[in-house]
Scaffold this motif. Structure first.
Motif, mmCIF file in Angstrom:
data_model
loop_
_atom_site.group_PDB
_atom_site.id
_atom_site.type_symbol
_atom_site.label_atom_id
_atom_site.label_comp_id
_atom_site.label_asym_id
_atom_site.label_seq_id
_atom_site.Cartn_x
_atom_site.Cartn_y
_atom_site.Cartn_z
ATOM 1 N N LEU A 69 -9.074 2.284 -1.082
ATOM 2 C CA LEU A 69 -7.793 1.696 -0.710
ATOM 3 C C LEU A 69 -7.677 1.602 0.809
ATOM 4 O O LEU A 69 -7.238 0.586 1.349
ATOM 5 C CB LEU A 69 -6.680 2.576 -1.286
ATOM 6 C CG LEU A 69 -5.324 1.980 -1.518
ATOM 7 C CD1 LEU A 69 -5.390 0.829 -2.495
ATOM 8 C CD2 LEU A 69 -4.380 3.048 -2.033
ATOM 9 N N THR A 113 -5.140 -6.063 -2.517
ATOM 10 C CA THR A 113 -3.684 -5.949 -2.436
ATOM 11 C C THR A 113 -3.048 -6.501 -3.705
ATOM 12 O O THR A 113 -2.167 -5.874 -4.304
ATOM 13 C CB THR A 113 -3.149 -6.695 -1.202
ATOM 14 O OG1 THR A 113 -3.827 -6.221 -0.038
ATOM 15 C CG2 THR A 113 -1.651 -6.488 -1.044
ATOM 16 N N TYR A 133 0.828 -1.206 0.000
ATOM 17 C CA TYR A 133 0.000 0.000 0.000
ATOM 18 C C TYR A 133 0.864 1.259 0.000
ATOM 19 O O TYR A 133 0.527 2.242 -0.657
ATOM 20 C CB TYR A 133 -0.965 -0.014 1.188
ATOM 21 C CG TYR A 133 -2.130 -0.954 0.972
ATOM 22 C CD1 TYR A 133 -3.347 -0.472 0.511
ATOM 23 C CD2 TYR A 133 -2.010 -2.319 1.191
ATOM 24 C CE1 TYR A 133 -4.420 -1.329 0.287
ATOM 25 C CE2 TYR A 133 -3.067 -3.184 0.978
ATOM 26 C CZ TYR A 133 -4.267 -2.690 0.520
ATOM 27 O OH TYR A 133 -5.310 -3.535 0.284
ATOM 28 N N LEU A 137 -7.278 -1.902 3.087
ATOM 29 C CA LEU A 137 -6.197 -2.166 4.038
ATOM 30 C C LEU A 137 -6.764 -2.460 5.420
ATOM 31 O O LEU A 137 -6.315 -3.384 6.099
ATOM 32 C CB LEU A 137 -5.217 -0.993 4.091
ATOM 33 C CG LEU A 137 -4.041 -1.147 5.053
ATOM 34 C CD1 LEU A 137 -3.213 -2.387 4.728
ATOM 35 C CD2 LEU A 137 -3.161 0.092 5.020
#
Length: 170
Positions: free
Chosen positions: A101, A113, A49, A105
């Motif tokens: 995003l 991912t 990330y 996560l």
């Protein structure tokens, strides 16, 4: 019979404040914090990330949580088998659709991912993997990176002290 690791670092300096690398020194002299290597699993995802953020994505960027398959890194040849392709799955086996995003996560979505490798970091999955590997090496999480897709999901073993140092830095 229980063996584990406890490691406390000072964020500003990276100094080790406390470390327990095993249950009993007489039973095992192996310090699991500094000598053992274990697959970090999802705790390595922030490296991917962070690479995506460095490539211009934002926490509110929308990414699909849906099935995907990647061809072998070396390319497809006449000797390529079906088992050479990589088709990751989420832990629960399902998918959620489109999400940010940040949310991906937070929920530790494997498919999001993995999808970052194709268009999220660069347009080529192998080049994206190289970028993630480069960041992991530059951050001293690994001395070198083994180039295979499951790396982004934490499949390459790491020393706990190296992973803790990465988290202390970020």
């Amino acid at each position: 019979s229980v063996q584990g690791v406890a490691l406390v670092l000072e964020n500003k300096t990276g100094r080790v404040l406390a470390m327990a690398g095993s249950f009993s020194y007489p039973l095992s002299q192996l310090n699991r914090a500094t000598q053992a290597r274990r697959q970090p699993g999802s705790s390595l995802k922030p490296v991917t990330y962070l690479t995506a953020l460095n490539s211009g994505l934002q926490p509110n960027t929308l990414v699909r949580d849906a099935p995907l398959t990647y061809p072998p890194i070396g390319g497809v040849t006449r000797y390529t088998r079906a088992t050479d392709y990589w088709s990751p799955r989420n832990y629960d086996g399902g998918y959620t659709g489109t999400m940010t995003l940040r949310r991906a996560l937070e929920l530790s979505k494997n498919l999001v991912t993995a999808r970052l490798l194709n268009g999220g970091i660069t347009d080529d999955p192998a080049d994206s993997l190289d970028a993630v590997c480069s960041l992991a090496v530059a951050a001293h999480v690994y001395p070198q990176c083994v180039r295979f897709y499951p790396f982004v999901l934490g499949a390459q073993p790491v020393r706990p002290i190296d992973l803790a140092g990465f988290y202390a830095a970020i």
